[in-house]
Design an enzyme around this catalytic site. Structure first.
Site, PDB file in Angstrom:
ATOM      1  N   THR A 126     -48.613   2.366 -12.544  1.00  0.00           N
ATOM      2  CA  THR A 126     -47.287   1.882 -12.972  1.00  0.00           C
ATOM      3  C   THR A 126     -46.517   1.285 -11.799  1.00  0.00           C
ATOM      4  OG1 THR A 126     -47.263   3.727 -14.513  1.00  0.00           O
ATOM      5  CG2 THR A 126     -45.170   2.618 -14.166  1.00  0.00           C
ATOM      6  N   VAL A 158     -39.300   9.833  -2.178  1.00  0.00           N
ATOM      7  CA  VAL A 158     -38.277  10.813  -2.567  1.00  0.00           C
ATOM      8  C   VAL A 158     -37.233  10.154  -3.458  1.00  0.00           C
ATOM      9  CG1 VAL A 158     -36.611  12.526  -1.765  1.00  0.00           C
ATOM     10  CG2 VAL A 158     -38.576  11.955  -0.333  1.00  0.00           C
ATOM     11  N   ILE A 167     -33.498   5.771  -5.338  1.00  0.00           N
ATOM     12  CA  ILE A 167     -32.322   6.124  -4.521  1.00  0.00           C
ATOM     13  C   ILE A 167     -32.696   5.988  -3.041  1.00  0.00           C
ATOM     14  CG2 ILE A 167     -30.642   7.904  -3.939  1.00  0.00           C
ATOM     15  CD1 ILE A 167     -31.234   9.275  -6.573  1.00  0.00           C
ATOM     16  N   GLY A 208     -44.351   6.834 -18.074  1.00  0.00           N
ATOM     17  CA  GLY A 208     -44.792   6.611 -16.682  1.00  0.00           C
ATOM     18  C   GLY A 208     -43.975   7.365 -15.655  1.00  0.00           C
ATOM     19  N   ASP A 263     -43.777  18.921  -7.200  1.00  0.00           N
ATOM     20  CA  ASP A 263     -43.313  17.583  -6.829  1.00  0.00           C
ATOM     21  C   ASP A 263     -41.921  17.669  -6.185  1.00  0.00           C
ATOM     22  OD1 ASP A 263     -43.542  14.520  -7.187  1.00  0.00           O
ATOM     23  OD2 ASP A 263     -41.642  14.995  -8.160  1.00  0.00           O
ATOM     24  N   LYS A 296     -40.812  16.754  -2.148  1.00  0.00           N
ATOM     25  CA  LYS A 296     -39.683  15.890  -1.789  1.00  0.00           C
ATOM     26  C   LYS A 296     -38.659  16.661  -0.958  1.00  0.00           C
ATOM     27  CE  LYS A 296     -40.393  13.160  -5.975  1.00  0.00           C
ATOM     28  NZ  LYS A 296     -40.090  13.073  -7.418  1.00  0.00           N
TER      29      LYS A 296
END
Ligand code: HSE
Length: 439
Positions: free
Chosen positions: A14, A134, A138, A189, A203, A207
């Site tokens: 993706t 991360v 942003i 996705g 996950d 980060k």
């Protein structure tokens, strides 16, 4: 005339496909911004013949991303393969050793090998840019590493996983089951190749480990992060939180304390009126407390092709402009060890839900066990019905949920009280405990 910056792109999922599309679409604007054109010259992915809806015929194809990483015809290796070892790791190492800059969205790789890869990059005088690793779109890496350079950062926390926030939001708003929400997140996705990494909190932890290093100038230390995912959160917890004026969010929190760095990932009840409670769906938010700026919060899309590609392409533009910043903001030799603060010492308020046999003494015993640990209760409520039928052989109907909110106490006291309650025999399923943060 400055020569074009040549990219080798590995990984055409993706995000990879979105990067190709953005580079096509913005070719002229990016050339003006960078002072040179940016061209993909070569690509690599698992399957050569898959239709990805984008024309890849002009690029040299490599079956092995490590060969692409070393190619003489690239300046920058863009790693969008994912995973903390295997082809992602070997190709990134190969690229750095061959003197290529690296742009990556791979938080798992950096959480595990970030210190060492940064050292390798320093030795080879190349960049590793990882804005996309991360919080998706942003620009939090730039904010911490560059924008906050003159602040003493004391805390960084936020919603760092779009999949979890999407699931929790839809469970709250639409009462949809956890499994259906997860399936939708995968279809859109947002989720990792292995979605357990999202819902079990790994996950977010990857980060957070990166953010903590950038925030506090410490080595990346992901292995010791306290970790709880969202799989135990039920619609009963979400409804009880709602009645009590809270929302449940999966937060990653890193705090500088007197005894070390507290790093934790867990579902958190936050007041509905708080800034972080307003962050819904796939949106992420990161809040930073610094001595000069007080507190700032950045919010935006945390996952998805375009948002993540935005960060990847911006990292490429930095290289095209000739910006060279140490990956973790400091030379690796200057990073201080990340000494872990103990989670049992964590203090705050707690939400507790226990499913009990509804018989005389149950309520009183629970209150008694809390009092023994010197835990003061803000509220204790018996819900109309139990959230689910307990599987314990001790259980005799009817069952009821009892929901407690505590005032500030320690994790250790709560755990001792829950253990004592379990030993009493009134509780018929594992208690639920969610930390409250009045952010
Ligand atoms: N699976 C991740 C998420 C993708 O849901 O946030 C972005 O890192």
């Amino acid at each position: 005339m400055v020569a074009p910056l040549k990219l080798g792109l590995a990984g055409l999922g993706t995000v990879g496909v979105s990067v190709v599309k953005r580079l096509h679409k913005l070719e002229n604007e990016l050339a003006v911004k960078s002072g040179r054109s940016i061209k993909i010259t070569a690509i690599s992915a698992r399957s050569r013949n898959k239709d990805r809806g984008v024309d890849l015929s002009g690029y040299e194809w490599f079956d092995d991303p490590a060969d692409l990483a070393k190619s003489d015809d690239i300046d920058v290796f863009v790693e969008l393969i994912g995973g903390d070892n295997g082809p992602a790791e070997s190709s990134v190492r190969a690229a750095i050793k061959a003197g290529k800059h690296v742009v990556t969205a791979n938080k798992a790789l950096l959480a595990k090998h970030g210190n060492e890869l940064s050292r390798l990059a320093e030795e080879n005088n190349v960049c590793i840019n990882f804005e996309a690793a991360v919080a998706g779109g942003i620009p939090i890496v730039k904010t911490l590493r560059e924008g906050m350079a003159s602040n003493n950062v004391t805390r960084v926390y936020g919603i760092l996983n779009g999949t979890c926030n999407y699931i929790l939001t839809r469970m709250e708003d639409e009462g949809i089951s956890f499994a259906d929400c997860l399936a939708d997140a995968q279809r859109l996705g947002y989720a990792e190749a292995d979605p357990t990494f999202d819902i079990e909190g790994n996950d977010t932890a990857h980060k957070l480990a990166i953010l903590a290093s950038l925030a506090f100038g410490t080595e990346i230390e992901a292995d010791t992060i306290f970790l709880e995912g969202i799989t135990s959160i039920t619609t009963a917890d979400i409804a009880a939180a709602d009645d009590l004026g809270f929302r449940i969010k999966l937060l990653g929190v890193a705090v500088k304390t007197d005894t070390g760095i507290e790093q934790r990932v867990h579902p958190t009840m936050v007041p509905k009126e708080s800034e972080i409670a307003q962050i819904s769906d796939v949106t992420n938010a990161v809040a930073i407390d610094g001595d000069a700026i007080g507190s700032i919060t950045l919010a935006g899309p945390g996952a998805g092709g375009d948002a993540t590609a935005s960060a990847v392409v911006a990292d490429v533009v930095d290289i095209a402009r000739g910006l060279m910043i140490k990956p973790l903001g400091l030379p690796v030799s200057e990073l201080v060890p990340n000494v872990r603060a103990k989670m049992r010492a964590h203090s705050g308020g707690y939400y507790i839900r226990v499913t009990v046999n509804d018989r005389p003494g149950a309520f009183a015993a629970i209150a008694q066990r809390m009092a023994e640990q010197d835990i003061s209760l803000e509220s204790i409520v018996q819900r109309k019905r139990a959230s689910s039928k307990p599987s314990s052989p001790k259980a005799e109907p009817p069952y009821k949920d009892i929901v407690l909110l505590t005032y500030k106490t320690t994790e250790e006291a709560v755990r001792k009280a829950l253990q004592a309650m379990e030993n009493d025999g009134h509780i018929v399923a594992s208690p639920q405990m969610i930390r409250i943060e009045r952010l």
